[in-house]
Design an enzyme around this catalytic site. Structure first.
Site, PDB file in Angstrom:
ATOM      1  N   HIS A  21       0.830  -1.218   0.000  1.00  0.00           N
ATOM      2  CA  HIS A  21       0.000   0.000   0.000  1.00  0.00           C
ATOM      3  C   HIS A  21       0.862   1.264   0.000  1.00  0.00           C
ATOM      4  CE1 HIS A  21      -3.268  -2.661   2.026  1.00  0.00           C
ATOM      5  NE2 HIS A  21      -3.049  -2.995   0.769  1.00  0.00           N
ATOM      6  N   HIS A  71      -1.086 -11.077  -4.992  1.00  0.00           N
ATOM      7  CA  HIS A  71       0.336 -10.737  -4.853  1.00  0.00           C
ATOM      8  C   HIS A  71       1.257 -11.781  -5.492  1.00  0.00           C
ATOM      9  CE1 HIS A  71      -0.766  -7.389  -2.448  1.00  0.00           C
ATOM     10  NE2 HIS A  71      -1.276  -8.130  -1.494  1.00  0.00           N
ATOM     11  N   ASP A 127      -3.347  -2.563  -4.896  1.00  0.00           N
ATOM     12  CA  ASP A 127      -2.354  -3.627  -4.692  1.00  0.00           C
ATOM     13  C   ASP A 127      -1.489  -3.811  -5.948  1.00  0.00           C
ATOM     14  OD1 ASP A 127      -3.063  -4.245  -2.091  1.00  0.00           O
ATOM     15  OD2 ASP A 127      -4.388  -5.899  -2.657  1.00  0.00           O
ATOM     16  N   HIS A 175      -9.431  -1.510  -4.560  1.00  0.00           N
ATOM     17  CA  HIS A 175      -8.317  -1.929  -3.709  1.00  0.00           C
ATOM     18  C   HIS A 175      -7.366  -2.857  -4.466  1.00  0.00           C
ATOM     19  CE1 HIS A 175      -5.970  -2.377  -0.141  1.00  0.00           C
ATOM     20  NE2 HIS A 175      -5.841  -3.645  -0.483  1.00  0.00           N
TER      21      HIS A 175
HETATM   22 ZN   LIG Z   1      -3.970  -4.576  -0.256  1.00  0.00          ZN
END
Ligand SMILES: [Zn+2]
Length: 301
Positions: free
Chosen positions: A79, A263, A240, A236
């Protein structure tokens, strides 16, 4: 879009708790010189070297993006990295006295406010960009990341969850639009109640609460204040992605199309991107007009 490197005008600091560690951490952002990039320093460890925020320093992506070097790690950097990418900060030193970046309110909003309160300092050097000659793509088990040549930096993201409050959401964000603060930065991380309870049982998400995450039960959102955007979940994910893709170390002139990624998959894409060296060049760009000209030249070669 900015074509000149920049840093922050003065140091700023904050403190908070780590999402997974639950421990208090103090964080300081400091200006850094030209071509320094973003580096993290663990001030609590004697002689611990700085860790550059680069994809080849990533050591874990299972719950958050974690970088490490010579036995020290910094966790949950995404973030804060998204904030630097969204505000076009190329050079900064991030000092913290524990291993996890504070989660703050689960978004990049507080970091964005911090950077804005420090102010921006333009530096007398051009930014370097990745300029694409052809698309690069990674597809696996219904997940996909593709980057197409373009003369701006844009991310389009789609998420799909078998949940009545999410289902399918798509959002596109053009970094040139200068709307990072209002459109993306305030979107919070989210989790399903059963997953949060499971993680807490196993010592994870110790700092997680309704103060720093949107928590979703079977058919309702547990946060009394509701959502900050109707499609906060996909926004969001863009946050990311911005953070994860910034680990290439310089901005991309390209359109990233992301479908159901996370991720770990973002990181796998970065490895593929970097290994496919015949698909891109790195160059400085003087202006939006120059970006267009350089992109056209790359495709013609
Ligand atoms: Zn996040």
């Amino acid at each position: 879009m900015h074509f000149q490197q920049r840093t922050i005008a003065k140091p700023v600091s904050c403190s908070g708790v780590g999402l997974h560690s639950g421990k208090k951490v103090n964080l300081k952002l400091k200006p850094a010189p030209i071509n320094h990039g973003i580096q993290f320093v663990r001030s609590d460890l004697a002689g611990c070297p700085a860790i550059p925020a680069l994809f080849n320093r990533v050591v874990d992506t299972s719950l958050a993006t974690v970088i490490g070097s010579e036995g020290c790690i910094v966790s949950t950097i995404e973030h804060l990295m998204a904030c630097f990418a969204g505000l076009s900060i190329d050079n900064a030193l991030v000092e913290l006295d524990d291993y996890e970046v504070p989660v703050m309110d689960g978004s990049a909003g507080p970091f964005t406010a911090m950077v804005q309160s420090a102010g921006f300092a333009n530096q007398d050097a051009p930014r370097h960009f990745f300029i694409l000659k052809k698309p690069i793509e990674l597809i696996e088990n219904g997940k996909q990341v593709t980057v197409y040549p373009a003369d701006t930096f844009k991310i389009s993201c789609t998420i799909e969850f078998d949940h009545p409050l999410i289902r399918k959401q798509t959002f596109s964000f053009d970094i040139t639009a200068d709307g990072f603060e209002s459109e993306i930065s305030k979107a919070r991380t989210f989790g399903f109640l059963h997953e949060v309870e499971y993680m807490k049982r196993y010592g994870l998400a110790q700092g997680g609460s309704l103060e720093n995450a949107v928590v979703i039960d079977r058919d309702k959102i547990l946060n009394e204040e509701g959502l900050r955007y109707p499609d906060e979940f996909v926004r969001h994910k863009i946050l990311d992605c911005l953070g994860d893709f910034s680990l290439l170390g310089m901005p991309i002139l390209g359109h990233l199309v992301v479908h159901k990624s996370g991720h770990a998959f973002n990181h796998a894409f970065l490895e593929k991107f970097f290994s496919q060296k015949d698909s891109w060049d790195t160059r400085t760009v003087k202006s939006a007009f120059d970006a267009e000209a350089q992109q056209a030249k790359s495709l013609a070669i």
